[in-house]
Design an enzyme around this catalytic site. Sequence first.
Site, PDB file in Angstrom:
ATOM      1  N   ASP A  15       0.763  -0.784  -0.012  1.00 21.63           N
ATOM      2  CA  ASP A  15      -0.431   0.402  -0.281  1.00 21.63           C
ATOM      3  C   ASP A  15       0.835   1.074   0.251  1.00 21.63           C
ATOM      4  O   ASP A  15       2.103   0.905   0.364  1.00 21.63           O
ATOM      5  CB  ASP A  15      -0.702  -0.042   1.038  1.00 21.63           C
ATOM      6  CG  ASP A  15      -1.933   1.013   1.382  1.00 21.63           C
ATOM      7  OD1 ASP A  15      -1.771   1.850   0.655  1.00 21.63           O
ATOM      8  OD2 ASP A  15      -1.252   2.074   2.216  1.00 21.63           O
ATOM      9  N   ASP A  17      -0.051   4.854   0.755  1.00 21.60           N
ATOM     10  CA  ASP A  17      -0.214   5.607   2.228  1.00 21.60           C
ATOM     11  C   ASP A  17      -0.214   5.059   3.521  1.00 21.60           C
ATOM     12  O   ASP A  17      -0.920   4.736   3.763  1.00 21.60           O
ATOM     13  CB  ASP A  17      -1.028   6.372   2.548  1.00 21.60           C
ATOM     14  CG  ASP A  17      -1.021   7.737   1.382  1.00 21.60           C
ATOM     15  OD1 ASP A  17      -0.338   8.346   1.148  1.00 21.60           O
ATOM     16  OD2 ASP A  17      -2.310   7.539  -0.264  1.00 21.60           O
TER      17      ASP A  17
END
Length: 236
Positions: A15, A17
């Site tokens: 992922d 952020d």
Amino acid sequence: MPTSSIYTTRAVFFDLDGTLLDTAPDMVGALNLLLKEEDAPAIDYDIARKVVSDGTQALVNLGFGESQSDDDFTRRCQRYLAIYAENVCVDTVLFDGMAETLEFLEAHNIVWGVVTNKPEFLTTPLLKALGLDVRAGSVVSGDSLPVRKPNPEPLFHAANECNVLSTESIYVGDASRDVEAGNRAGMITLLASYGYIDNDHQPETWGANGIIEQASEIIDWLSEVPELELDIQRAN
């Protein structure tokens, strides 16, 4: 519990952020610039950091409250994105230990990539600014496909782009949707507890195969040889 090592893992996907990059300084900074434009009080960084992974709408609701009109909410979200796009990589950096982790993966011919719900017009310039775009084997943004996490299709797509099976891959994220998507894709799932997780959440209940407190623990996870593999090596 599924196991993984440098002998069985062909790809690691992240992922963006709160997992690969600490984007909170710039995302919260953009919110406070918007609040300043509207003569509203700034939001405390530590409070806003916990909702960064939930994106623009969550940040705008945090800053202006959920009672704002639909028109104001839409306008503020659009303005927020414009401000953030202009400041997408001012203070954003790799999380501690992530640079070494990426180097480890590359040294062991383990491809890595990014699967994020962040839109492409923000993802691409951000990765490019940090020189990561040319190193990633795949980058799947939130609008790259008709669906996004927790749907597993973006993870299948990333694995396919890297010419690996999802079952040969690890997915690392800091939200329940990341764990759900990874599990549904048949990947090993690691929860990045160093990411943007609210105190009210219970990440230990999300069903990840492992929880890491810092990025370098990915190396430890890969360096632990499962017993079955160890027996095979001894036999040979």
